[in-house]
Design an enzyme around this catalytic site. Structure first.
Site, PDB file in Angstrom:
ATOM      1  N   LYS A   1       0.846  -1.203   0.000  1.00 18.58           N
ATOM      2  CA  LYS A   1       0.000   0.000   0.000  1.00 18.58           C
ATOM      3  C   LYS A   1       0.874   1.243   0.000  1.00 18.58           C
ATOM      4  O   LYS A   1       1.929   1.272   0.643  1.00 18.58           O
ATOM      5  CB  LYS A   1      -0.919  -0.027   1.234  1.00 18.58           C
ATOM      6  CG  LYS A   1      -2.010   1.044   1.230  1.00 18.58           C
ATOM      7  CD  LYS A   1      -2.923   0.905   2.455  1.00 18.58           C
ATOM      8  CE  LYS A   1      -3.998   1.977   2.511  1.00 18.58           C
ATOM      9  NZ  LYS A   1      -4.868   1.827   3.696  1.00 18.58           N
TER      10      LYS A   1
ATOM     11  N   SER B   1      -9.850  -0.384   7.072  1.00 18.28           N
ATOM     12  CA  SER B   1      -9.298  -0.195   5.734  1.00 18.28           C
ATOM     13  C   SER B   1      -8.663  -1.425   5.090  1.00 18.28           C
ATOM     14  O   SER B   1      -8.373  -1.412   3.898  1.00 18.28           O
ATOM     15  CB  SER B   1      -8.279   0.947   5.745  1.00 18.28           C
ATOM     16  OG  SER B   1      -8.948   2.175   5.862  1.00 18.28           O
TER      17      SER B   1
ATOM     18  N   SER C   1      -9.716   1.890   2.902  1.00 22.95           N
ATOM     19  CA  SER C   1      -8.867   2.642   1.996  1.00 22.95           C
ATOM     20  C   SER C   1      -7.834   1.792   1.253  1.00 22.95           C
ATOM     21  O   SER C   1      -7.261   2.270   0.285  1.00 22.95           O
ATOM     22  CB  SER C   1      -8.140   3.729   2.778  1.00 22.95           C
ATOM     23  OG  SER C   1      -7.263   3.139   3.740  1.00 22.95           O
TER      24      SER C   1
END
Ligand SMILES: [Zn+2]
Lengths: 474, 433, 89
Positions: free
Chosen positions: B38, B137, B113
Site C-alpha cells: 500500500k 481499511s 482505503s
C-alpha cells in the site's frame, strides 16, 4: 515600584544523542543538515524513540531542585506551523510534566539567602535553526538547518519570585552552575541556554520577553524592560495587556512582537507514538554530586577562604575544580589570585579557564609565595602566560617567563644606582619630601618602580629611597 | 535463489499508483513472491504518495520495518497500491490518482482505503499485498473484493515507516486470496521492531488449523441490527451456521458502546490526522512551496492545492475537536468512549473466544454512490470497534449478495490472531465447500 | 452548530485554504457530522491514563545519520546545504 520576574529557561541537555533519535548532538562545527535522520527530519512514517539518558538527566535536575516527580508523566504534541519544526508539532510535556514544585537557593540583592520556587521542569525537543542571508530583515526567504532539530531540552519554569534583573541573573548563574555540577549541561556551547521572561511592575500588566539567547543577555533585557515599563507608568501610559516582546541582543532593546503569539491555540494532546513514563521510583537511586551551595560552604570551611571568594569560585564548576587543583600551594593566596585576578584577565581575553593548565598557574603562585616575584611582576607574568595560551601554542611556564624577561624580585641594593639617578633627576620632589610632604616619596618610588619594571617591592624601595635622601646632601 | 521479477500487470482496475517493472528479490520464506505494498508504507527508492498529490514524487530514503522484513525474506516488491488519500475513505475514490475499480464488478468501488491492494489481489495481479487498517481499511476492501484481510492486534506489527493517519488506531496487515497466504505473510511482518515504541514483541508463527471444536463464538446483536442489509446479515448468519456444524458454539452478546463507538472513532482519527498531516508543507518534500511568498500564505496554498476535499474536511474536524474549549467535549470524551469499547470487548471476549459478524453492513457501493461524507462514515460502523479496542480482526469471504462478495468478520482477543485465523481457515476449508 | 464564519476561522487555525464556494458545503457537512458526534454526550467519566506499557526507552548510543544529499534529495529548493523555505513575516 516592585519588580516581579518569572523565568522560563530552556537548557540543552548534553546527551550524546538527540531526544527521540540516535543522531549525534555534536553538530556545532558541522555543515547544515548532516546530523539528521528520518525521525528528526519528520519524514513521513518515522517514529520517535525516547532517550533514556535524557529522562535520567531530567530527574537529576528534579532531585537537585528538590522537585516532586509525579507517579506518571507523559509527552504531548504542541501543534504549530513553522518551517524549522519539521513535524509541525513539537513533542513536549503539557499537563503531565516530569517534575513539579521545587526550589533553588540564591542570594538576594542584599546578599541574604533566598529560595526561588520552581513551578515545573519538563522535557521537550529543540526545533531546527533558521538562517537569514544578509542578516535579519533583508532576506526574502529562510534557510533551514535541521541539525539542532530534536536536541533534548529541559524547560524549567519559575514562579514569579525574582525581584530585580540582577537577581534574575544570579538565579540563572546558580541554576547554570547547578546543571553543570550535575554534568547534564555545558553552558559554553553557543545557544545552549535560552530564556523567556515574564516581567511586570507590581499592580500593572505583565509582559513576556522572548528570545533571550544568552546568560548575560538576561540582565540586559530585563533592565531595559524595567526602565521601559517604569517610564510608561510615570508618563501615565498603560503597559499593553499581555504583550509579547522580543529581545534584540545586538541593540540591547526589546521590541513589540509582530505576530500575536499569545493568541495561539496549540491544540495539545497526548503523543500517541510514545508510551507514558512512570519513573518516580528512579529518583531515590540517583546520587547527586556536591552542588554549588554545599561546595561554597565547604570551601570556606576547608580552605579558610572568604565567603565572597568561595561564592565566586564555586559559581562555575570548571573554576571550582581548577581552584581545588591549585589550592594546596596556599589556599588563601590561590583563592585571591584566581578570583580577583585570573578571572578578570580571562574575561578580558574571552578565554575559558579550560585553556589554563592548573600546573602553570600553581607555578606562578609558588613564585609569589616564595617571594621570587612581586605582585606586580606576577600580573605581568600571568598576562604573558595567558597570551601564549590564547595563541594556541603551548602555554609558557611562569618560571621561564620570569627568567626570560628578568622579572625576578631584586633587592634594593641592586637598584642603588637607579635610586640615585631618580633622586638626582627630581630635586623638587626631594625638597618636598624633606619639607615633610609624604606624597613626594610615593612619587619617587613610582619613578623607580617604572625603571625597574616592577621587580622590586614598593615598601622596600620606599625605605631605600628615604635612606638615600638622608645620606644625600640637601 | 535471488533474481529479478519482471512485472507488467494488466492493471485495468487502477490498483497501482507505482509499479516496478523489474523487481529484485532474494532468498527466504517469500523468495520471488510478488508482493504489492500500500502506498502509505515507505519504500526506500520507490515513490510513496499515500494516494495524495501532496506527496507526488516523494521518494523515501528509508524502508518501513515491514518492507525490510519482506525484502529480508526474499519477496519482490512489485508496486505501490492505490488508496484513499492518506487512508481517509471507505471506497478508494478520494485518491489523488483516480479511483480503483472493483475487479468483481467494475461499476463498483473496491472498498477502502486499501482498495488498491485488495483489487490487485482479487484481480490476480499479485498473490499477496500489504494493507493498513485504521478503522476497517483492510477488512472493508477485503470484503468488497472477496479476498481475505487481517487487521492485527495493535502493536503486533511495527508501524515504523507507515505514514501516519491515526497513530493510535492503525496497523499494517496482510491481504491475500486465502487464509493460508494471509497467515504466511503475517508471519513475515510480525517481527518485533524497537523503533516503534507502541509495538510488542509478540511474533506470529502459526500453521492454520481447521480444528475449531468447542470454539465459543459471540454474536453481538449490534452487528445484525439496524443499518445492516438483511441479506448481508443472512449470508453471514448462514456462514456462522456452518462454523457451528464444524463444532463451534454460538452465544448471543451485546456491545452497548457501539452506540457511540463510531463518533469516538471519527473524533480520534481526525484529531490525530490534523496533527500528522500538518508536516506536508512543501519544504522538505512534496510539490515545493513558493519560497518568494510569506510562510503562512505559502503553507495554506500548498495544502489547499494538493490536499483533496475529504482530507481538508478531516483536518478541519480534527483541528476543531482539539481546539480550546472543545477538547473536553470531543477528544476527551472520545478517549473515555474508547476505554468503554475496550472494556466491552474484554468483557465479551472473557466469555467467548471470538466475536463474529458481517465485515460491512452492505456489499460494495456503486462508484460515486457515497457522495455525502457522513453516510460514508456510517458504513465503517462494524469495523471501527476492533481498532478502538486494539483487538485483531479478520475478514473472510462468505458468499455473495447480488453476485457481490460478502465478508465474515471474526474478532479475537489481544494477540489471539491464531484463533481467528483458525476459525477463518476452518470456514474457508470446510464451511464454504 | 457552527456558522460559515466559524468554518472559515477553523480553516485559518488549520492553515487550510478553502475556496469561497466551498464554505457553504463544508459548513453543512460539518454540522451534520458534529450532530452525529453528539452521541458522545451520553459518555460519562474522565479521561484517564491507563497505559498497558510504560517506560519504553532507547539507550543514548549514537547511530547513523542520513548523508546530506539524502536529506536534501526531496526538498523543492536548497542552498548551500540548507533547505529553502518561505519566510515567516
Ligand atoms: Zn535524527
Amino acid at each position: 515600584m516592585t519588580v516581579i520576574i518569572g523565568l522560563e529557561i530552556h537548557v540543552q541537555l548534553n546527551t550524546a544523542t538527540k531526544l527521540f533519535c540516535s543522531c549525534s548532538t555534536d553538530y556545532r562545527d558541522d555543515p547544515p543538515n548532516t546530523h539528521c535522520c528520518p525521525v528528526c527530519l519528520g519524514l513521513p512514517g518515522a517514529l520517535p524513540r525516547l532517550n533514556r539518558k535524557a529522562v535520567e538527566y531530567g530527574l537529576k535536575v528534579a532531585k537537585a531542585l528538590n522537585m516532586e516527580v509525579p507517579e506518571e508523566s507523559e509527552f504531548a504534541r504542541k501543534n504549530y506551523f513553522y518551517p524549522d519544526l519539521p513535524k509541525a508539532f513539537q513533542i513536549t510535556q503539557y499537563d503531565k510534566p516530569l517534575s513539579i514544585r521545587g526550589v533553588l537557593e540564591i542570594e538576594d540583592d542584599e546578599g541574604h539567602e533566598k529560595l526561588v520556587r520552581i513551578t515545573r521542569a519538563h522535557l521537550e525537543e529543540d526545533p531546527g535553526r533558521l538562517v537569514h542571508k544578509g542578516g535579519g530583515d533583508r532576506a526574502r526567504y529562510s534557510l533551514v538547518d535541521y541539525n539542532r532539530s530534536g536536541i533534548p531540552l529541559l524547560e524549567i519554569v519559575t514562579e514569579p519570585d525574582l525581584r530585580s534583573p540582577q537577581e534574575a541573573r544570579r538565579f540563572l548563574g546558580r541554576l547554570r552552575a547547578t546543571l553543570e555540577y550535575l554534568g547534564v549541561f555545558d553552558g559554553d556551547k553557543e545557544g545552549s541556554l535560552r530564556v523567556d521572561a515574564n516581567i511586570s511592575i507590581k499592580g500593572y500588566e505583565r509582559v513576556e520577553v522572548k528570545n533571550i539567547s544568552s546568560y548575560k543577555g538576561v540582565e540586559k533585557a530585563l533592565t531595559f524592560e524595567v526602565t521601559r515599563q517604569r517610564n510608561l507608568i510615570r508618563r501615565g501610559q498603560p503597559v499593553t495587556v499581555r504583550e509579547t516582546r522580543h529581545f534584540q541582543e545586538g541593540r540591547g532593546v526589546t521590541t513589540a512582537s509582530r505576530s500575536k503569539e499569545e493568541e495561539h491555540d496549540y491544540r495539545y494532546f497526548p503523543e500517541p507514538d510514545l508510551r507514558p513514563l512512570s519513573v518516580a521510583g528512579w529518583v531515590e537511586e540517583i546520587e547527586l554530586p556536591e552542588l554549588p551551595v554545599a561546595r561554597k560552604n565547604r570551601f570556606v570551611e576547608q580552605y579558610g577562604i572568604s565567603l565572597n571568594h568561595a561564592r565566586t569560585l564555586t559559581g562555575d564548576l570548571k573554576i571550582a575544580e581548577f581552584f581545588e587543583k591549585i589550592a594546596s600551594v596556599d589556599p588563601v593566596l590561590a583563592a585571591t589570585w584566581t578570583a580577583d585576578t585570573l578571572l578578570g584577565e580571562l574575561n578580558y581575553r574571552s578565554m575559558s579557564i579550560a585553556a589554563v593548565p592548573p600546573g602553570h598557574f600553581a607555578g606562578l603562585l609558588k613564585l609569589l609565595k616564595e617571594d621570587t616575584i612581586t605582585d606586580k611582576a606576577a600580573v605581568q607574568v600571568l598576562r604573558t602566560m595567558l597570551d601564549s595560551c590564547a595563541a594556541g601554542n603551548e602555554c609558557e611556564q611562569p618560571a621561564a617567563i620570569v627568567e626570560r624577561e628578568g622579572l625576578a624580585r631584586a633587592t634594593g641594593v641592586d637598584f642603588a644606582a637607579i635610586v640615585r639617578t631618580v633622586i638626582a633627576g627630581n630635586p623638587q620632589a626631594v625638597e618636598d619630601y624633606r619639607a615633610g610632604k609624604k606624597g613626594a616619596l610615593n612619587f619617587l618610588v613610582g619613578q623607580v618602580m617604572r625603571e625597574t619594571r616592577g621587580r622590586a617591592d614598593p615598601r622596600e624601595l620606599g625605605e631605600l629611597v628615604a635612606a638615600c635622601i638622608e645620606t644625600t646632601e640637601g | 535463489m535471488a533474481g529479478t521479477l519482471s512485472f507488467a500487470p494488466d492493471d485495468r482496475c487502477n490498483a497501482f499508483i507505482t509499479t516496478c517493472d523489474a523487481a529484485p528479490y532474494g532468498d527466504g520464506k517469500l523468495s520471488g513472491v510478488a508482493v504489492a505494498v500500500k502506498d502509505n508504507i515507505s519504500t526506500c527508492g520507490i515513490q510513496t504518495t499515500c494516494g495524495s498529490r501532496i506527496l507526488a514524487g516523494y521518494v523515501p530514503p528509508y524502508d518501513a520495518h515491514v518492507v525490510s522484513l519482506l525484502r529480508g525474506e526474499g519477496a519482490a516488491i512489485v508496486g505501490k497500491t492505490n488508496m484513499d488519500e492518506f487512508g481517509m475513505g471507505t471506497t478508494t475514490e478520494t485518491s489523488g490518482y483516480g479511483p480503483t475499480l472493483n475487479p468483481v464488478d467494475q461499476t463498483r468501488v473496491p472498498g477502502g482505503s486499501s482498495g488498491g491492494s485488495a483489487a490487485a489481489v482479487a484481480a490476480g495481479l499479485v498473490p499477496m499485498a500489504l494493507g493498513t487498517d485504521t478503522g476497517g481499511s483492510i477488512r472493508c476492501p477485503a470484503a468488497f473484493c472477496g479476498i481475505v484481510g487481517l487487521k492485527p492486534t495493535y502493536g503486533r506489527v511495527s508501524r515504523y515507516g507507515l505514514v501516519a493517519y491515526a497513530n493510535s488506531l492503525e496497523q499494517i496487515g496482510p491481504m491475500a486470496r486465502s487464509v493460508g497466504e494471509v497467515s504466511r505473510l503475517m508471519e513475515v511482518i510480525s517481527s518485533y521492531d524497537s523503533r516503534d515504541s507502541t509495538s510488542f514483541d509478540r511474533p506470529y508463527t502459526h500453521q492454520p488449523s481447521a480444528d475449531i471444536e468447542s470454539l465459543r463464538i459471540g454474536l453481538p446483536q449490534e452487528y445484525f441490527g439496524e443499518g445492516v442489509d438483511p441479506r448481508v446479515a443472512e449470508t453471514v448468519r448462514s456462514a456462522i451456521g456452518r462454523l457451528e456444524d464444524l463444532g463451534a458454539e454460538t452465544v448471543p452478546c451485546a456491545i452497548p458502546s457501539m452506540a457511540y463507538a463510531l463518533a469516538a472513532y471519527y473524533v480520534i482519527c481526525t484529531s490525530e490526522a490534523s496533527s500528522n498531516l500538518a508536516r506536508f508543507d512543501g519544504v522538505r518534500y512534496g510539490p515545493p512551496a513558493p519560497t518568494q511568498k510569506q510562510w503562512h500564505e505559502a503553507f495554506q496554498e500548498v495544502r489547499g492545492e494538493h490536499f483533496g476535499k475529504e482530507v481538508r474536511r478531516r483536518i478541519m474536524l480534527g483541528t476543531f475537536a482539539l481546539s480550546a474549549g472543545y477538547y473536553g467535549k470531543y477528544y476527551g470524551k472520545a478517549q473515555v468512549a474508547r476505554r468503554n469499547v475496550r472494556q466491552d470487548f474484554e468483557r465479551v471476549l472473557g466469555e467467548v473466544d471470538v466475536i463474529a459478524g458481517p465485515t460491512m453492513p452492505t456489499v460494495a457501493f456503486r462508484l460515486g454512490e457515497k457522495s455525502d461524507p457522513l453516510s460514508m462514515y456510517l458504513s465503517d460502523i462494524l469495523t471501527v470497534p476492533a481498532n478502538l479496542a486494539g483487538v485483531p480482526a479478520i475478514s473472510v469471504p462468505c458468499g455473495t449478495v447480488d453476485g457481490l462478495p460478502v465478508g465474515l468478520q471474526l474478532i479475537g482477543r489481544h494477540f489471539a490472531e491464531e484463533q481467528i485465523i483458525d476459525a477463518a481457515y476452518a470456514y474457508e476449508q470446510e464451511g464454504s465447500a | 452548530m457552527v456558522s460559515e464564519i466559524e468554518i472559515e476561522s477553523i480553516a485559518k487555525l488549520a492553515d487550510i485554504d478553502l475556496a469561497r464556494d466551498e464554505v457553504a458545503g463544508f459548513t453543512r457537512e460539518f454540522n451534520a457530522i458534529l450532530e452525529y458526534f453528539d452521541a458522545l454526550d451520553q459518555v460519562s467519566g474522565e479521561e484517564t491514563l491507563t497505559p498497558e506499557l510504560t517506560n519504553v526507552f532507547r539507550e543514548d548510543e549514537p547511530g547513523g545519520c542520513l548523508p546530506q544529499e539524502d536529506v536534501l534529495a526531496n526538498a523543492g529548493s536548497t542552498e548551500d546545504g540548507f533547505v529553502k523555505a518561505p519566510r515567516v513575516m
